[in-house]
Design a protein around this motif. Sequence first.
Motif, PDB file in Angstrom:
ATOM      1  N   ILE A  56      31.990 -14.429  33.106  1.00 54.28           N
ATOM      2  CA  ILE A  56      31.566 -13.546  32.021  1.00 54.28           C
ATOM      3  C   ILE A  56      30.174 -12.998  32.298  1.00 54.28           C
ATOM      4  CG2 ILE A  56      31.045 -13.386  29.550  1.00 54.28           C
ATOM      5  CD1 ILE A  56      33.093 -15.554  29.041  1.00 54.28           C
ATOM      6  N   HIS A  57      30.022 -11.694  32.086  1.00 52.73           N
ATOM      7  CA  HIS A  57      28.727 -11.040  32.255  1.00 52.73           C
ATOM      8  C   HIS A  57      28.451 -10.194  31.015  1.00 52.73           C
ATOM      9  CE1 HIS A  57      28.461 -12.042  36.578  1.00 52.73           C
ATOM     10  NE2 HIS A  57      29.784 -11.926  36.536  1.00 52.73           N
ATOM     11  N   GLU A  58      27.319 -10.438  30.382  1.00 49.52           N
ATOM     12  CA  GLU A  58      26.939  -9.631  29.220  1.00 49.52           C
ATOM     13  C   GLU A  58      26.290  -8.344  29.725  1.00 49.52           C
ATOM     14  OE1 GLU A  58      25.459 -11.341  25.676  1.00 49.52           O
ATOM     15  OE2 GLU A  58      25.906 -13.392  26.313  1.00 49.52           O
ATOM     16  N   VAL A  59      26.793  -7.237  29.236  1.00 47.51           N
ATOM     17  CA  VAL A  59      26.339  -5.927  29.704  1.00 47.51           C
ATOM     18  C   VAL A  59      26.042  -5.028  28.509  1.00 47.51           C
ATOM     19  CG1 VAL A  59      27.636  -6.076  31.862  1.00 47.51           C
ATOM     20  CG2 VAL A  59      28.730  -5.088  29.825  1.00 47.51           C
ATOM     21  N   THR A  60      25.522  -3.858  28.800  1.00 49.50           N
ATOM     22  CA  THR A  60      25.225  -2.868  27.768  1.00 49.50           C
ATOM     23  C   THR A  60      26.028  -1.608  28.066  1.00 49.50           C
ATOM     24  OG1 THR A  60      23.419  -1.802  28.961  1.00 49.50           O
ATOM     25  CG2 THR A  60      22.871  -3.781  27.669  1.00 49.50           C
ATOM     26  N   PRO A  61      26.094  -0.679  27.100  1.00 50.07           N
ATOM     27  CA  PRO A  61      26.778   0.586  27.382  1.00 50.07           C
ATOM     28  C   PRO A  61      26.147   1.333  28.553  1.00 50.07           C
ATOM     29  CG  PRO A  61      26.487   0.310  25.020  1.00 50.07           C
ATOM     30  CD  PRO A  61      25.714  -0.793  25.675  1.00 50.07           C
ATOM     31  N   ALA A  62      24.866   1.089  28.813  1.00 47.64           N
ATOM     32  CA  ALA A  62      24.170   1.821  29.876  1.00 47.64           C
ATOM     33  C   ALA A  62      24.353   1.200  31.260  1.00 47.64           C
ATOM     34  CB  ALA A  62      22.673   1.914  29.554  1.00 47.64           C
ATOM     35  N   ASN A  63      24.544  -0.133  31.333  1.00 49.37           N
ATOM     36  CA  ASN A  63      24.543  -0.759  32.664  1.00 49.37           C
ATOM     37  C   ASN A  63      25.862  -1.409  33.079  1.00 49.37           C
ATOM     38  OD1 ASN A  63      24.777  -3.254  31.411  1.00 49.37           O
ATOM     39  ND2 ASN A  63      22.700  -3.926  31.852  1.00 49.37           N
ATOM     40  N   TRP A  64      26.902  -1.313  32.274  1.00 51.24           N
ATOM     41  CA  TRP A  64      28.131  -2.037  32.619  1.00 51.24           C
ATOM     42  C   TRP A  64      28.767  -1.520  33.906  1.00 51.24           C
ATOM     43  CZ3 TRP A  64      33.072  -0.287  33.328  1.00 51.24           C
ATOM     44  CH2 TRP A  64      33.412   0.971  32.810  1.00 51.24           C
ATOM     45  N   THR A  65      28.677  -0.223  34.160  1.00 50.13           N
ATOM     46  CA  THR A  65      29.282   0.308  35.385  1.00 50.13           C
ATOM     47  C   THR A  65      28.526  -0.168  36.622  1.00 50.13           C
ATOM     48  OG1 THR A  65      27.998   2.356  35.134  1.00 50.13           O
ATOM     49  CG2 THR A  65      30.234   2.342  34.238  1.00 50.13           C
ATOM     50  N   ALA A  66      27.187  -0.168  36.537  1.00 49.90           N
ATOM     51  CA  ALA A  66      26.384  -0.648  37.661  1.00 49.90           C
ATOM     52  C   ALA A  66      26.640  -2.131  37.908  1.00 49.90           C
ATOM     53  CB  ALA A  66      24.905  -0.398  37.386  1.00 49.90           C
ATOM     54  N   THR A  67      26.832  -2.885  36.820  1.00 53.63           N
ATOM     55  CA  THR A  67      27.129  -4.313  36.959  1.00 53.63           C
ATOM     56  C   THR A  67      28.460  -4.512  37.672  1.00 53.63           C
ATOM     57  OG1 THR A  67      25.908  -4.830  34.922  1.00 53.63           O
ATOM     58  CG2 THR A  67      27.493  -6.464  35.701  1.00 53.63           C
ATOM     59  N   LEU A  68      29.463  -3.740  37.294  1.00 53.76           N
ATOM     60  CA  LEU A  68      30.772  -3.864  37.950  1.00 53.76           C
ATOM     61  C   LEU A  68      30.680  -3.517  39.432  1.00 53.76           C
ATOM     62  CD1 LEU A  68      34.207  -2.771  36.566  1.00 53.76           C
ATOM     63  CD2 LEU A  68      33.578  -2.230  38.909  1.00 53.76           C
ATOM     64  N   VAL A  69      29.967  -2.448  39.752  1.00 62.09           N
ATOM     65  CA  VAL A  69      29.820  -2.050  41.157  1.00 62.09           C
ATOM     66  C   VAL A  69      29.131  -3.145  41.958  1.00 62.09           C
ATOM     67  CG1 VAL A  69      28.681  -0.416  42.708  1.00 62.09           C
ATOM     68  CG2 VAL A  69      29.844   0.427  40.656  1.00 62.09           C
ATOM     69  N   GLU A  70      28.104  -3.755  41.391  1.00 64.35           N
ATOM     70  CA  GLU A  70      27.385  -4.822  42.088  1.00 64.35           C
ATOM     71  C   GLU A  70      28.276  -6.053  42.261  1.00 64.35           C
ATOM     72  OE1 GLU A  70      24.643  -6.985  44.122  1.00 64.35           O
ATOM     73  OE2 GLU A  70      24.645  -4.841  43.687  1.00 64.35           O
ATOM     74  N   LEU A  71      29.049  -6.391  41.240  1.00 61.30           N
ATOM     75  CA  LEU A  71      29.958  -7.536  41.344  1.00 61.30           C
ATOM     76  C   LEU A  71      31.024  -7.278  42.408  1.00 61.30           C
ATOM     77  CD1 LEU A  71      30.461  -8.369  37.551  1.00 61.30           C
ATOM     78  CD2 LEU A  71      29.314  -9.802  39.249  1.00 61.30           C
ATOM     79  N   ALA A  72      31.516  -6.056  42.460  1.00 57.60           N
ATOM     80  CA  ALA A  72      32.508  -5.715  43.479  1.00 57.60           C
ATOM     81  C   ALA A  72      31.923  -5.876  44.878  1.00 57.60           C
ATOM     82  CB  ALA A  72      33.003  -4.287  43.260  1.00 57.60           C
TER      83      ALA A  72
END
Length: 224
Positions: A56-72
């Motif tokens: 689980i990763h807590e994200v915001t509307p602004a950074n969720w896409t960047a978080t997904l890209v980094e996790l990938a």
Amino acid sequence: MSAREHILSRLKQTQIPSAAPLPDVAAWFEGRQRNENISERKARLKAALEAVHTEIHEVTPANWTATLVELAKQKGIGQVLIGTDTPHGAQLQATDCPDLKLIEYTQPIDTWRDLLFDGVDAALTLAMGAVAETGSLILWPTPSEPRLMSLVPSVHFVLLDVDHIHSDLFSAMKANHWENAMPTNALLICGPSKTADIQQTLAYGAHGPKELVVLLRQSTGDLS
């Protein structure tokens, strides 16, 4: 009177009992409400999901896409399957991710089965909501995001809005008016796919994704 007439006569004289009253489900749940706020429901959901190896990763509307890209990138994922014409899919497509190939689910399964099963590392779907009581994610498959997206790829990314975490299943059904438009498949996901053999050796990914990654997106109002 013949035997047939005798049987029919007895059937006609039989008193049909009145139907038993339906239980008052709403009243039962009303008396057992926890009266939790969003933070408490979120904490219960996280605890239940993490107990079964959900990431689980807590994200915001602004950074969720960047978080997904980094996790990938960290997981060595090269392709992510996204739905067709979905707002969250469009947001991910607008993100700078040159090393990540985004594949839209645009074709009938018969035309690209081999690629789906052997060439797609991960998929992203949006959760309709979640149930804190059981630690369940609610997925509502549509033609844009078919059920196979959450079943086939090895890694399943789920985007969940914190505001859509419900205390129990009844609350979720009532809030989303399930009685008016039930889908063919309503999925309740409680963790990555797992099974055990006769020696009780637990294995992940036998019948579906071996990794479940939840991006818990807080609402704009929660930002400070």
